[in-house]
Design an enzyme around this catalytic site. Sequence first.
Site, mmCIF file in Angstrom:
data_model
loop_
_atom_site.group_PDB
_atom_site.id
_atom_site.type_symbol
_atom_site.label_atom_id
_atom_site.label_comp_id
_atom_site.label_asym_id
_atom_site.label_seq_id
_atom_site.Cartn_x
_atom_site.Cartn_y
_atom_site.Cartn_z
ATOM 1 N N THR A 17 0.810 -1.219 0.000
ATOM 2 C CA THR A 17 0.000 0.000 0.000
ATOM 3 C C THR A 17 0.849 1.278 0.000
ATOM 4 O OG1 THR A 17 -0.188 -0.243 2.392
ATOM 5 C CG2 THR A 17 -2.027 -1.049 1.079
ATOM 6 N N GLY A 18 2.180 1.142 0.057
ATOM 7 C CA GLY A 18 3.041 2.337 -0.030
ATOM 8 C C GLY A 18 2.976 2.930 -1.433
ATOM 9 N N ARG A 19 3.293 4.221 -1.548
ATOM 10 C CA ARG A 19 3.156 4.926 -2.821
ATOM 11 C C ARG A 19 3.968 4.253 -3.935
ATOM 12 N NH1 ARG A 19 5.514 9.848 -4.906
ATOM 13 N NH2 ARG A 19 6.872 9.866 -3.105
ATOM 14 N N THR A 101 14.130 -2.117 -0.716
ATOM 15 C CA THR A 101 14.487 -1.156 0.329
ATOM 16 C C THR A 101 15.986 -0.855 0.375
ATOM 17 O OG1 THR A 101 12.695 -2.175 1.571
ATOM 18 C CG2 THR A 101 14.146 -0.683 2.793
ATOM 19 N N GLU A 102 16.302 0.427 0.566
ATOM 20 C CA GLU A 102 17.687 0.854 0.718
ATOM 21 C C GLU A 102 17.995 1.129 2.181
ATOM 22 O OE1 GLU A 102 18.881 4.257 -1.584
ATOM 23 O OE2 GLU A 102 17.165 4.047 -2.912
ATOM 24 N N GLU A 219 31.410 -1.758 -9.920
ATOM 25 C CA GLU A 219 31.842 -0.532 -9.249
ATOM 26 C C GLU A 219 32.985 -0.854 -8.295
ATOM 27 O OE1 GLU A 219 28.328 0.536 -7.072
ATOM 28 O OE2 GLU A 219 27.430 1.553 -8.794
ATOM 29 N N HIS A 260 26.750 4.217 -4.421
ATOM 30 C CA HIS A 260 26.064 3.234 -3.594
ATOM 31 C C HIS A 260 26.846 2.975 -2.312
ATOM 32 C CE1 HIS A 260 24.690 2.070 -7.765
ATOM 33 N NE2 HIS A 260 23.567 2.393 -7.160
#
Lengths: 319, 403
Positions: A17-19, A101-102, A219, A260
Site C-alpha cells: 500500500t506504499g506509494r 528497500t535501501e 563498481e 552506492h
Amino acid sequence: MSILIDANTTFIVQGITGREAVNLTRECLDYGAGAKVVGGVTPGRLGREVHGVPVFDTVAQAVAHHGTPIYGSVVTVPPAFTKDAVFEAIENGVKLIVIVTERIPRRDVAQMVELATLRGARIIGPNCLGIIVPDVIKMGGIGGPAKNAAQAYTPGPIGVISRSGGMTTEMSSTLSAADLGQSTAVSIGGDAIIGQSYAELMPLFEADEHTRGIVIYTEPGGRMEAELARWVTENNSRLPIVAFMAGRFMDEMPGMSFGHAGTIVEGKEDTASEKIARLAQAGIAVAERIEDIPDMIRAKMAAPATGSAGGGTTGVGTS
Amino acid sequence: MRFFEFEAREVIKRAGIPVTDYGFTTDPAEARAIAQRIGGPTVIKSQVLTGGRMKAGGVKFADTPEQAESHARDILALEINGHMPRGVLVDPKAQVEQEYYAGVVWDGIRKQPVMIFSPVGGIDIEQVAEEQPDKVGRRHFSTILPFADFQAKEVIASTGVTGSALNRLVPIMSKLAKLFMDNDMILTEINPLGRLADGSFVALDAHMDIENEARGRHKRLLADLGVGEEETRQAREATPFELAGEQVDAQDHRGVAGNVTEFDGNLGLVIGAGGGSLTLFDAVRAHGGKPANYCEIGGNPSVSKACGLAKLVLQKPGVDKIAVMMSIVSNTRVDIVARGVIKACLELGEDPAKKIAIFRIPGAWEEEGFKILERYGVDYADRSVSLNDAARRAVEKIQGSPA
C-alpha cells in the site's frame, strides 16, 4: 528462456500500500503477459485491494488465500521493518525475495541471507530494482512503467547482472539498440552485502541454454568481482563476459563513498584498477564505454570460448 | 562512522574487556592531573581520525606529570594530515610482554562476520597476513545462532596460541564479537592487545567503525559518547558547498537531489542516479573535462529540489555551465528535472540555452520533458546519444566557451 522467474512465477508485494509499491504493482501487472501478483501484505490493511490485488495482514493469509505455495515476494517496507518482513516471507515458504528497500544495516542483511540459505530460499538485493525477463515478466520496479520497460528491454541471448538499477536499463537499452536482446536482466543491488552476487547467479545463466553471453556492470568496493573472476577460472564457463567498470575516479579518493553504499573501498583489492586487472586475468573483457559493449560481446560470442577447451556445454546442469 | 580511540576504548570497556586506566582531555593542565593520578610514565596520544600519528609526532612518552602537560599542549596544537585533534589520551605506559591482534569485520562474499586473531600485534594486520600468514587466524560466525565461546577458542588456537594465554584470550575475543554484532559495527579492532607480566591482557588501542545506516538504533550509546547527530566523520570534512547540498536534499522527502561532493573544475554537474553518476563523472574526465562537483539525482525529486541543486551548482564560483545528465530513468520523471533546471537558470537571470551545456535524461515522461527544453532552446539528447557522448558534448561546449 530465463533465470529465476518465468511467465508462471507467482509473487506477492510486501508493503503493497506504499506509494512506490502501488506504482510497482501496476507496472508488473501491465508488463509482458502480466505478472501473477497473487497478493499484497500491509499489516492492518486486510481486505483492501491495490489494482485488483487483494491485501492481507500476513503472508500466511496470502498463502492460504492463494491455496498453494507462493514463489516470490517483492519487499518494499521501510528499513527498520525489512528484516521481519523477509523472515515472514521465508518462514511461509517463499523461495525468491526481491528486496527493494535501501539503507538496511549489514547485520540485518546478513541475518536475512543466512536464514534464506538455511531454508533454500534466494534473496536479490537489497537496494535493487529486481528482475526482468523481456516481454514476459518483471518482478520489481526494473525498467519502470511497462511502456518504458518495453522500450529498453528486448528478448535475446544476453544475461545482464548489475550493481546499479538504472544502469541495468541503460546497458540493456544499448544492447537492444544493437539487436542484442536479453535472456534475463538482474539488478542485484548496490550494498556491501547482497543476497546474490555475480558468481552466485552465473550457474543459473550457465544452465540456461538460451543465454550465450553475460554483460555486467561493476563498481569499486567489495570483493564480488574477484569472486566472479575466480568462479570463471575454476568453472571453465561456456559464457563470455563483458564488464563495465564505473567509478574509476574513486581510486584517487580513498575512504570516500560515491553512488552506492557498497562502493566504500576497504582494501587494496576493492579499487577500480585492481578489479579491472583481476577481471582481465580471468578473460573477462572490460569496456571503457557502454557503447562498446555490443561489439565486444558479439565478438566474444563468435569466437571459440577461450577458457573452455572442453567444449561449450561444460557448465550446463551444474548447480 | 569512525570512532576516535577514546570512544572506541570506552565501548570496549563497557563490553567488559580490560583497558588501561587512561584519561581523555582537551586541556593540558588536566593531562597533568591525569598523569599524576596514574603515577608513573605515561603515553600522550593525539585523538585524530587519521593514520600515521606516531610518525607525525602525535604520540609522545612522558616520565613526569609536567612532561605530560607539555606534550599534551604540543599535541593539541598539532595538525595531522589536515585534521586537528579532538583531544589527547593520557595512557599509563604498560609493561607489555607481547602484543596481540584481535578484530572482527564483515566478509561480503561469505555474508557473515569474520573474527581475525593474531599473536603478532602492534603492526598492520594486513602486513602480518602477507609476511606470516600462518600467524593470522580467521573464523566466520553465524548472525542467527547465538555466539559461542568455542568459536573464539578455535580462531585463537588456530594460530598456535595455547596455555593460560588461550584461556584468558577467549572471553576477550567473544566479547569483541558480541560487541561487533550488538552495536552494528563494520569494524572493531584491538591492536595491540597487550599481555602484561602477570599474564593478564589489556587493550592498548582500538579502532571502531559503526554503520551509518544503523546509527538510529544506537542513539543512547552515541549520546553517552558525546557524538552529535550531525557528525558524519567522512574521510574529509564537508565543505560549505557540500553542506548547502545537504540542505537542498533535506528540504523535502521526495526523491534525492544531493550527495554533493565538491571538486574544483568549471563544469557543473547535475547528474544521476547512483551508477549513472559514477559513469558520467568518469566520462567527463575521460574527455578532459573538469567537473566542479559530483552529485546524484534519483527517486523522482520535486521540481524545487532539482531547481535547488541546479542553482547551487550554477552559483558555485568558477562554474560556467552545467551538464544535466542521467542514465535512462524509470522512476524519476524527465519533465520534472527539466522544469527544475530551467527554473534555476531563470531565477538566476540566466538563459537556460546558454547555461545548460547539455540535457541528456531519457526515459519516463521524456516527451513532456523534451518539449519544455525545446521551448527554451536547450540542447538535449535522447537515449540514442550515449552517456559518454553526452559527456563529450558538454566538455566540448565548455572548452569552447569564453573563460
